[in-house]
Design a protein around this motif. Structure first.
Motif, PDB file in Angstrom:
ATOM      1  N   HIS A 175      -2.311   3.204  -8.752  1.00 45.86           N
ATOM      2  CA  HIS A 175      -0.957   3.785  -8.817  1.00 45.86           C
ATOM      3  C   HIS A 175       0.168   2.740  -8.928  1.00 45.86           C
ATOM      4  O   HIS A 175       0.918   2.709  -9.912  1.00 45.86           O
ATOM      5  CB  HIS A 175      -0.760   4.668  -7.583  1.00 45.86           C
ATOM      6  N   ALA A 176       0.302   1.901  -7.906  1.00 44.53           N
ATOM      7  CA  ALA A 176       1.460   0.989  -7.875  1.00 44.53           C
ATOM      8  C   ALA A 176       1.361  -0.078  -8.966  1.00 44.53           C
ATOM      9  O   ALA A 176       2.374  -0.461  -9.575  1.00 44.53           O
ATOM     10  CB  ALA A 176       1.571   0.351  -6.490  1.00 44.53           C
TER      11      ALA A 176
ATOM     12  N   VAL B 264       7.285  16.699  -2.757  1.00 44.14           N
ATOM     13  CA  VAL B 264       6.274  16.764  -3.821  1.00 44.14           C
ATOM     14  C   VAL B 264       4.905  16.370  -3.276  1.00 44.14           C
ATOM     15  O   VAL B 264       4.781  15.402  -2.528  1.00 44.14           O
ATOM     16  CB  VAL B 264       6.656  15.801  -4.980  1.00 44.14           C
ATOM     17  N   LEU B 265       3.886  17.133  -3.678  1.00 39.80           N
ATOM     18  CA  LEU B 265       2.511  16.844  -3.276  1.00 39.80           C
ATOM     19  C   LEU B 265       1.631  16.783  -4.519  1.00 39.80           C
ATOM     20  O   LEU B 265       1.635  17.699  -5.330  1.00 39.80           O
ATOM     21  CB  LEU B 265       2.012  17.957  -2.333  1.00 39.80           C
TER      22      LEU B 265
ATOM     23  N   SER C 228      -6.002   5.456   8.023  1.00 41.16           N
ATOM     24  CA  SER C 228      -7.102   5.023   7.158  1.00 41.16           C
ATOM     25  C   SER C 228      -7.741   3.795   7.808  1.00 41.16           C
ATOM     26  O   SER C 228      -7.066   3.081   8.573  1.00 41.16           O
ATOM     27  CB  SER C 228      -6.567   4.673   5.764  1.00 41.16           C
TER      28      SER C 228
ATOM     29  N   ALA D 147       6.161   3.299  -1.322  1.00 36.34           N
ATOM     30  CA  ALA D 147       5.944   4.387  -2.298  1.00 36.34           C
ATOM     31  C   ALA D 147       7.044   5.454  -2.261  1.00 36.34           C
ATOM     32  O   ALA D 147       7.375   6.038  -3.297  1.00 36.34           O
ATOM     33  CB  ALA D 147       4.579   5.024  -2.071  1.00 36.34           C
TER      34      ALA D 147
ATOM     35  N   GLY E 119       1.380   5.991   0.554  1.00 33.30           N
ATOM     36  CA  GLY E 119       1.518   7.291  -0.097  1.00 33.30           C
ATOM     37  C   GLY E 119       0.271   8.156   0.030  1.00 33.30           C
ATOM     38  O   GLY E 119       0.373   9.387   0.052  1.00 33.30           O
ATOM     39  N   SER E 120      -0.912   7.528   0.138  1.00 32.97           N
ATOM     40  CA  SER E 120      -2.141   8.323   0.232  1.00 32.97           C
ATOM     41  C   SER E 120      -2.203   9.073   1.554  1.00 32.97           C
ATOM     42  O   SER E 120      -2.586  10.250   1.596  1.00 32.97           O
ATOM     43  CB  SER E 120      -3.368   7.423   0.087  1.00 32.97           C
ATOM     44  N   THR E 121      -1.837   8.411   2.646  1.00 30.09           N
ATOM     45  CA  THR E 121      -1.873   9.065   3.959  1.00 30.09           C
ATOM     46  C   THR E 121      -0.765  10.117   4.050  1.00 30.09           C
ATOM     47  O   THR E 121      -0.968  11.213   4.577  1.00 30.09           O
ATOM     48  CB  THR E 121      -1.735   8.009   5.077  1.00 30.09           C
TER      49      THR E 121
ATOM     50  N   THR F 197       3.933   2.650   5.525  1.00 32.79           N
ATOM     51  CA  THR F 197       3.593   1.215   5.569  1.00 32.79           C
ATOM     52  C   THR F 197       3.655   0.578   4.190  1.00 32.79           C
ATOM     53  O   THR F 197       3.279  -0.579   4.020  1.00 32.79           O
ATOM     54  CB  THR F 197       2.176   1.018   6.152  1.00 32.79           C
ATOM     55  N   THR F 198       4.080   1.344   3.180  1.00 34.34           N
ATOM     56  CA  THR F 198       4.290   0.791   1.834  1.00 34.34           C
ATOM     57  C   THR F 198       5.682   1.249   1.375  1.00 34.34           C
ATOM     58  O   THR F 198       6.414   1.898   2.117  1.00 34.34           O
ATOM     59  CB  THR F 198       3.245   1.307   0.814  1.00 34.34           C
TER      60      THR F 198
ATOM     61  N   LEU G 165      -5.968   0.410   8.230  1.00 32.22           N
ATOM     62  CA  LEU G 165      -4.774   0.398   9.080  1.00 32.22           C
ATOM     63  C   LEU G 165      -5.063   0.970  10.470  1.00 32.22           C
ATOM     64  O   LEU G 165      -4.156   1.489  11.136  1.00 32.22           O
ATOM     65  CB  LEU G 165      -3.643   1.182   8.405  1.00 32.22           C
TER      66      LEU G 165
ATOM     67  N   ASP H 222       2.466  -6.811   7.485  1.00 31.21           N
ATOM     68  CA  ASP H 222       1.148  -7.240   7.007  1.00 31.21           C
ATOM     69  C   ASP H 222       0.805  -6.718   5.620  1.00 31.21           C
ATOM     70  O   ASP H 222      -0.318  -6.910   5.146  1.00 31.21           O
ATOM     71  CB  ASP H 222       0.054  -6.801   8.001  1.00 31.21           C
TER      72      ASP H 222
ATOM     73  N   THR I 262       5.290  -2.997   8.267  1.00 32.53           N
ATOM     74  CA  THR I 262       5.164  -3.447   6.874  1.00 32.53           C
ATOM     75  C   THR I 262       4.919  -4.954   6.782  1.00 32.53           C
ATOM     76  O   THR I 262       4.712  -5.479   5.691  1.00 32.53           O
ATOM     77  CB  THR I 262       6.436  -3.108   6.061  1.00 32.53           C
TER      78      THR I 262
ATOM     79  N   MET J 164       0.529  -6.464  -2.908  1.00 30.49           N
ATOM     80  CA  MET J 164       0.810  -5.021  -2.753  1.00 30.49           C
ATOM     81  C   MET J 164       2.293  -4.778  -2.517  1.00 30.49           C
ATOM     82  O   MET J 164       2.826  -3.742  -2.932  1.00 30.49           O
ATOM     83  CB  MET J 164       0.045  -4.452  -1.561  1.00 30.49           C
TER      84      MET J 164
HETATM   85  P1  NAD Z   1      -1.909   3.773  -0.697  1.00 28.01           P
HETATM   86  O1  NAD Z   1      -1.326   4.641   0.343  1.00 28.01           O
HETATM   87  O2  NAD Z   1      -3.148   4.274  -1.380  1.00 28.01           O
HETATM   88  O3  NAD Z   1      -2.176   2.344  -0.088  1.00 28.01           O
HETATM   89  C1  NAD Z   1      -2.721   1.321  -0.938  1.00 28.01           C
HETATM   90  C2  NAD Z   1      -3.553   0.355  -0.117  1.00 28.01           C
HETATM   91  O4  NAD Z   1      -2.691  -0.403   0.727  1.00 28.01           O
HETATM   92  C3  NAD Z   1      -4.564   1.021   0.813  1.00 28.01           C
HETATM   93  O5  NAD Z   1      -5.773   0.314   0.731  1.00 28.01           O
HETATM   94  C4  NAD Z   1      -3.911   0.877   2.182  1.00 28.01           C
HETATM   95  O6  NAD Z   1      -4.884   0.832   3.195  1.00 28.01           O
HETATM   96  C5  NAD Z   1      -3.190  -0.437   2.045  1.00 28.01           C
HETATM   97  N1  NAD Z   1      -2.025  -0.594   2.916  1.00 28.01           N
HETATM   98  C6  NAD Z   1      -1.011   0.279   3.056  1.00 28.01           C
HETATM   99  N2  NAD Z   1      -0.095  -0.203   3.904  1.00 28.01           N
HETATM  100  C7  NAD Z   1      -0.537  -1.406   4.323  1.00 28.01           C
HETATM  101  C8  NAD Z   1      -0.029  -2.394   5.206  1.00 28.01           C
HETATM  102  N3  NAD Z   1       1.170  -2.260   5.805  1.00 28.01           N
HETATM  103  N4  NAD Z   1      -0.758  -3.507   5.407  1.00 28.01           N
HETATM  104  C9  NAD Z   1      -1.929  -3.679   4.771  1.00 28.01           C
HETATM  105  N5  NAD Z   1      -2.466  -2.793   3.905  1.00 28.01           N
HETATM  106  C10 NAD Z   1      -1.773  -1.670   3.688  1.00 28.01           C
HETATM  107  O7  NAD Z   1      -0.878   3.431  -1.869  1.00 28.01           O
HETATM  108  P2  NAD Z   1       0.646   3.808  -2.154  1.00 28.01           P
HETATM  109  O8  NAD Z   1       0.994   3.069  -3.371  1.00 28.01           O
HETATM  110  O9  NAD Z   1       1.480   3.661  -0.948  1.00 28.01           O
HETATM  111  O10 NAD Z   1       0.590   5.363  -2.460  1.00 28.01           O
HETATM  112  C11 NAD Z   1      -0.018   5.833  -3.641  1.00 28.01           C
HETATM  113  C12 NAD Z   1      -0.227   7.326  -3.567  1.00 28.01           C
HETATM  114  O11 NAD Z   1       0.972   7.970  -3.168  1.00 28.01           O
HETATM  115  C13 NAD Z   1      -0.613   7.907  -4.905  1.00 28.01           C
HETATM  116  O12 NAD Z   1      -1.601   8.913  -4.712  1.00 28.01           O
HETATM  117  C14 NAD Z   1       0.677   8.514  -5.412  1.00 28.01           C
HETATM  118  O13 NAD Z   1       0.469   9.570  -6.320  1.00 28.01           O
HETATM  119  C15 NAD Z   1       1.316   8.963  -4.130  1.00 28.01           C
HETATM  120  N6  NAD Z   1       2.789   9.043  -4.211  1.00 28.01           N
HETATM  121  C16 NAD Z   1       3.345  10.274  -4.083  1.00 28.01           C
HETATM  122  C17 NAD Z   1       4.714  10.401  -4.139  1.00 28.01           C
HETATM  123  C18 NAD Z   1       5.322  11.768  -3.958  1.00 28.01           C
HETATM  124  O14 NAD Z   1       6.532  11.899  -3.896  1.00 28.01           O
HETATM  125  N7  NAD Z   1       4.526  12.798  -3.854  1.00 28.01           N
HETATM  126  C19 NAD Z   1       5.539   9.285  -4.320  1.00 28.01           C
HETATM  127  C20 NAD Z   1       4.943   8.032  -4.450  1.00 28.01           C
HETATM  128  C21 NAD Z   1       3.549   7.924  -4.386  1.00 28.01           C
END
Ligand code: NAD
Length: 352
Positions: free
Chosen positions: A253-254, A127-128, A40, A120, A95-97, A117-118, A43, A158, A156, A163
């Protein structure tokens, strides 16, 4: 004595600092040679690192991953898969990527290598969740589970503190609900409690020093364990409620998980006293729901739905849609009960 069934998810995990440098050998290990790198724009620098590490194995790049995995975005990435005869995806992000990687794997059967990088935890679940015409659909299938996860603690460092806190509590929510799931077993319980203990310790250290490598490693380890629990057992009221709030009211989400968790725990506490006692012990607190609330507020995390921009008049509708279908939960889920929970969460009152 407890009787139980335990099945593990067949994925390979590489964990460490600087492990992104090993991504080429992980692709080769799977017998693949034509990788699509997913990322994205925020990143892009991490995506570049992975792209370079893959050398000639990177044949295409797509930096358009978006929240909630919209099918239109997946269709754009699908064009690259066809054009470049891609045989695996290497995803760098939250989680989005990961969701985009899973959506491509579900459609084509290609292998996935994920660099999260998070916190999640999606990278270790089958699961999708995808969004089409504004509706989020969730499916679970063995083909969706990523083959390899490369946890690189460096990736992680940064993640901003705010977040890190909300993503860390998102992970904690998986572990909490695993503990009172009908399908849990002593193995999952152990992972969940260890995850809660590590995350409860790591988040204050990260807030004090976001570049603390040991704390970052503990948080990522906790996220892996929590995601593993999420992938193995069913979740309850907390996850259903957050799904409704995120899907129907477009709440992040988070952050939503962070606000709701102490209230969902308080709702379930009378029906799961032993679980709450073990969580409190893992966190070094007297009362689990209040302890989680205090942890979040001490770290400056969001503690009310009001803060997230939810309108008070939407609480009733949210309670109705979150209780429209029945699902397993330690305490009976009633519309009135959930409405009361949401009123407390909207106001941000400390759980009694
Ligand atoms: P995300 O992937 O949308 O990231 C949130 C923001 O953080 C984005 O703007 C991203 O660019 C930024 N970011 C991420 N890593 C970073 C880093 N290391 N440094 C700086 N910025 C960073 O959010 P998320 O909370 O990781 O994921 C949420 C999505 O994942 C939701 O759609 C949720 O439904 C899905 N999810 C699915 C499952 C599953 O098992 N299917 C589990 C958990 C979450």
């Amino acid at each position: 004595m407890r009787s139980f069934v335990h099945a593990t998810n067949p994925n390979r995990v590489v964990f460490g600092y600087g492990t992104s440098a090993q991504v080429r050998q992980e692709v080769e290990r799977l017998g693949r040679a034509r990788a699509l790198v997913l990322g994205s724009p925020p990143l892009a620098a991490l995506g570049d690192r992975v792209h370079e590490a893959l050398e000639s194995l990177a044949v295409a790049r797509f930096d358009g991953a978006a929240m909630h995995t919209p099918v239109e975005v997946t269709e754009q990435a699908m064009e690259l898969v066809g054009e470049h005869s891609v045989d695996c995806v290497v995803a760098v992000g939250g989680g989005s990527t990961t969701g985009l990687a899973k959506a491509l794997a579900w459609r084509t059967g290609i292998d996935q290598i994920i660099l999260p990088t998070t916190y999640a935890g999606s990278e270790v679940t089958p699961v999708l969740g995808e969004t089409a015409q504004g509706t989020k659909m969730t499916r679970s299938d063995a083909a969706i589970l990523p083959e390899t996860v490369v946890y690189d603690v460096e990736f992680t460092l940064d993640l901003p503190v705010a977040m890190s806190v909300t993503s860390g509590i998102n992970a904690m929510a998986h572990a909490v609900e695993a503990l009172y799931s009908q399908q849990t077993n002593p193995v999952v319980d152990g992972w969940a409690l260890e995850s809660i203990r590590l995350m409860g310790r790591a988040l204050p250290a990260i807030a004090a020093d976001p570049a603390d490598v040991d704390a970052r490693a503990e948080a990522l380890h906790a996220a892996w364990l929590a995601g593993t629990c999420l992938g193995l057992v069913g979740m309850g009221l907390h996850h259903k409620l957050c799904h409704t709030l995120g899907g129907s009211f477009d709440l992040p989400h988070a952050d939503t998980h962070t606000v709701v968790l102490p209230y969902a725990m308080a709702y379930n506490a009378p029906a799961a006293p032993e679980v709450m006692r073990r969580i409190a012990e893992a966190l070094g607190t007297d009362d689990a729901p209040a302890g989680v609330h205090d942890l979040i507020s001490s770290l400056g995390g969001p503690t009310s739905l009001h803060q997230l921009g939810m309108a008070e008049q939407d609480l009733g509708t949210a309670a109705e849609s979150a209780t429209a279908k029945s699902y397993p939960n330690p305490r009976e889920v009633t519309t009135e009960g959930v409405a009361a929970l949401l009123r407390e969460a909207w106001a941000g009152n400390r759980p009694a």
